[in-house]
Structure formats: structure tokens, C-alpha cells
Design an enzyme around this catalytic site. Structure first.
Site, PDB file in Angstrom:
ATOM      1  N   GLU A 113      -0.066  -5.525  11.490  1.00 46.56           N
ATOM      2  CA  GLU A 113      -0.459  -4.884  10.233  1.00 46.56           C
ATOM      3  C   GLU A 113      -1.783  -4.125  10.360  1.00 46.56           C
ATOM      4  OE1 GLU A 113      -0.963  -7.690   7.022  1.00 46.56           O
ATOM      5  OE2 GLU A 113      -0.955  -6.095   5.517  1.00 46.56           O
TER       6      GLU A 113
ATOM      7  N   GLU B 149     -11.721  -4.351   6.287  1.00 50.15           N
ATOM      8  CA  GLU B 149     -11.218  -5.585   6.901  1.00 50.15           C
ATOM      9  C   GLU B 149     -11.149  -5.522   8.423  1.00 50.15           C
ATOM     10  OE1 GLU B 149      -7.907  -7.482   4.913  1.00 50.15           O
ATOM     11  OE2 GLU B 149      -8.339  -6.353   3.081  1.00 50.15           O
TER      12      GLU B 149
ATOM     13  N   ARG C  57      -4.232  -3.259  -5.689  1.00 50.55           N
ATOM     14  CA  ARG C  57      -3.687  -4.516  -5.173  1.00 50.55           C
ATOM     15  C   ARG C  57      -3.108  -5.399  -6.272  1.00 50.55           C
ATOM     16  NH1 ARG C  57      -5.896  -7.563   0.346  1.00 50.55           N
ATOM     17  NH2 ARG C  57      -3.966  -6.975   1.373  1.00 50.55           N
TER      18      ARG C  57
ATOM     19  N   GLU D  66       2.535  -8.614  -2.015  1.00 52.26           N
ATOM     20  CA  GLU D  66       1.280  -9.267  -1.629  1.00 52.26           C
ATOM     21  C   GLU D  66       0.212  -8.690  -2.556  1.00 52.26           C
ATOM     22  OE1 GLU D  66      -0.566 -10.326   2.577  1.00 52.26           O
ATOM     23  OE2 GLU D  66      -1.120  -8.319   1.915  1.00 52.26           O
TER      24      GLU D  66
HETATM   25  C1  LER Z   1      -4.933  -8.773   4.455  1.00 55.82           C
HETATM   26  O1  LER Z   1      -5.610  -7.842   3.695  1.00 55.82           O
HETATM   27  C2  LER Z   1      -3.490  -8.530   4.420  1.00 55.82           C
HETATM   28  O2  LER Z   1      -3.029  -7.510   3.968  1.00 55.82           O
HETATM   29  C3  LER Z   1      -2.622  -9.570   4.953  1.00 55.82           C
HETATM   30  O3  LER Z   1      -1.295  -9.209   4.838  1.00 55.82           O
HETATM   31  C4  LER Z   1      -2.950  -9.816   6.403  1.00 55.82           C
HETATM   32  O4  LER Z   1      -3.467 -11.040   6.665  1.00 55.82           O
HETATM   33 MN    MN Z   2      -0.885  -7.186   3.751  1.00 52.37          MN
END
Ligand code: LER
Ligand code: MN
Length: 270
Positions: free
Chosen positions: A153, A159, A218, A247
Site C-alpha cells: 500500500e 505517513e 477519510r 477503511e
Molecule cells: C494507513 O494509513 C493505512 O491506510 C492502512 O491501510 C495501512 O496500515
Molecule cells: Mn489504507
């Protein structure tokens, strides 16, 4: 395309972007009631949930396992695939391999996200990228042994400073000749880093193995300002038939985020 919703069992990740937290049986019941195809699991470690227990929870609720995250290796144990010392990197690879073993029992891939780490004073960017490549090379072999895939990813700049875009991720995997590692396209990270999300997905094509469905902020799809129609059209054009896995932050609450997600998923994929 198939729908999934995230469940975190990691106490340190309680403020994190996961729809459901802490209670796996309750999360599976909610996922089933709302009509999700699968759950995506973020366990504290490979032994936190037994295979038999997880199998019966999934079977009882008619769910699949979409993927399993490895980020607890970082948040709980400060392991990283690009740590300065050999021993920590080796432990990080072993941690990921054991999560892959768990996931593979369900035909699911594991995810390398925060375990990729970042370059800093102790490890320059070229060295960190070499460490990351070496780790992915080993993990690609482990995936081949298991007959599974691994998801890598790209993350946004806050990050990691290693790989921030799908194109850079695809180049890294091509350079390794990794045939069992595919990209995880997280639409939140992409909203920050890509010039054009749909174009990036079209260019990555078959390299994309999983999608984290999140809006610009998000939150659940539809609670921000991402235009999802061209995004889903690009995935369709690439022949993507994997998961759109939520997510996202559990806002305004987990149930509302889950319901918003499944409604958006149905509208977008109808
Ligand atoms: C972290 O920001 C993320 O997107 C997760 O899926 C990866 O640990
Ligand atoms: Mn993610």
C-alpha cells in the site's frame, strides 16, 4: 466488485480509520445485517484470533475475509521492514509472514501499510528502498509458497516518504519482478497524492489488487468531496473485481459509517 468493512482489534488503533473496533463477533453480525460481502481484519498479531474461531464467525455470518492488516507490528512492536538494524527487519518480515499464514487459511491477502516504515536520519531513502525491496522479495516468495498474494500500500506523505503514489508502487514491484504482490489503492491516500485518482487507477490497471474505499476526509464514501463515479468507472475499465473495503473513521458512529458505506457501494456498483 465486492464490499468489505474494517474491524480493528488493536487497542492502540482505537482512534484510527476503522469502522468497527474491539468486538469481532459484534462487527461480523453488523456486517452481515448490512449486507457486506466481507470483513477486513486488523489484529494485534497473528495469534490474536484462532483460525477455527475466525472461520466459525465468518461462516455463521456468511462473510468472507477480504484482507488482514499487519500494522500492529509497527504500532505494538515498533517493527518495520526498513528499520536500521538487521534483527528488527528480520522480525518484521517474520511478523508479516505469520499474518500471511493466518490470512492464507481464508484465501485472503495480508497488507503491508505502515510496516513499510520511512527513511530518516538513520536510514537514507535509497537504503530504505533497498530494505523494502529486499523484504518484499522475501515476502513475494512466501506468498508463492502459500499460493496467496500480498498487498503493498502506497501511503500519503505524512505517513511515509518511500512510496506515495500507485505509479511509484507499481515501479517498485516491477523492479523486483514480484509476481505475487499487488497494490492496495487507498482512495484517502490517493486523494492527497495523485494528480487524478481515476487516471492513476487506469494506469496501474491489473497491478491493483485491493481498494480502501474512503472519502477525501477519510470518512465513509459520500461524506467528503471525492467524486466516486469516475473512480469506479476506472476500476471497471481495468477489469477490477476485488473489494471496495471501507477503511474510514467511525463517524458520526460505526453503524452510520457502515450504513453510509454500503449504501454508497450499492449506488456506485449498481
Ligand atoms: C494507513 O494509513 C493505512 O491506510 C492502512 O491501510 C495501512 O496500515
Ligand atoms: Mn489504507
Amino acid at each position: 466488485m465486492k464490499s468489505a468493512v474494517t474491524v480493528s482489534l488493536v487497542p492502540e488503533a482505537r482512534g484510527g480509520p476503522f469502522v468497527f473496533h474491539d468486538d469481532l463477533p459484534a462487527a461480523c453480525r453488523k456486517a452481515k445485517d448490512l449486507g457486506f460481502d466481507a470483513v477486513e481484519l486488523f489484529p494485534p498479531g497473528p495469534d490474536a484470533v484462532g483460525v477455527a474461531e475466525l472461520r466459525s464467525l465468518l461462516d455463521d455470518n456468511g462473510l468472507s475475509l477480504a484482507a488482514v492488516g499487519t500494522g500492529a507490528g509497527w504500532v505494538r512492536h515498533q517493527l518495520s521492514l526498513t528499520a536500521p538494524d538487521d534483527a528488527t527487519r528480520d522480525k518484521a518480515v517474520a511478523f508479516v509472514q505469520r499474518v500471511m499464514d493466518l490470512a492464507a487459511a481464508f484465501g485472503a491477502p495480508a497488507i503491508i501499510g505502515s510496516m513499510q516504515g520511512r527513511a530518516d536520519g538513520a536510514v537514507t531513502r535509497p537504503v530504505a528502498l533497498r530494505y523494502l525491496g529486499n523484504a518484499l522479495f522475501k515476502l513475494d516468495e512466501h506468498a508463492a509458497d502459500l499460493g496467496t498474494t500480498l498487498l503493498y500500500e502506497p501511503l500519503n506523505r505524512y505517513e511515509t516518504n518511500l512510496v506515495n503514489t500507485l505509479a511509484d508502487g507499481a515501479a517498485l514491484l516491477r523492479g523486483l519482478g514480484a509476481s505475487n504482490v499487488r497494490l492496495l489503492a487507498d482512495l484517502f491516500h490517493m486523494n492527497i497524492e495523485e494528480v487524478d485518482i481515476a487516471a492513476a487507477l487506469r494506469a496501474a490497471g491489473k497491478a491493483v489488487g485491493h481498494v480502501h474505499l474512503a472519502d477525501s476526509n477519510r470518512r465513509a464514501a459520500g461524506m467528503g468531496h471525492t467524486d466516486f463515479a469516475p473512480v469506479v468507472a476506472a476500476l471497471r475499465a481495468a477489469g477490477y473485481d476485488g473489494y471496495l473495503s471501507a477503511e474510514v473513521f467511525p463517524l458520526p458512529d460505526p453503524d452510520a459509517a457502515a450504513r453510509q458505506t454500503i449504501d454508497a457501494f450499492r449506488r456506485l456498483t449498481a
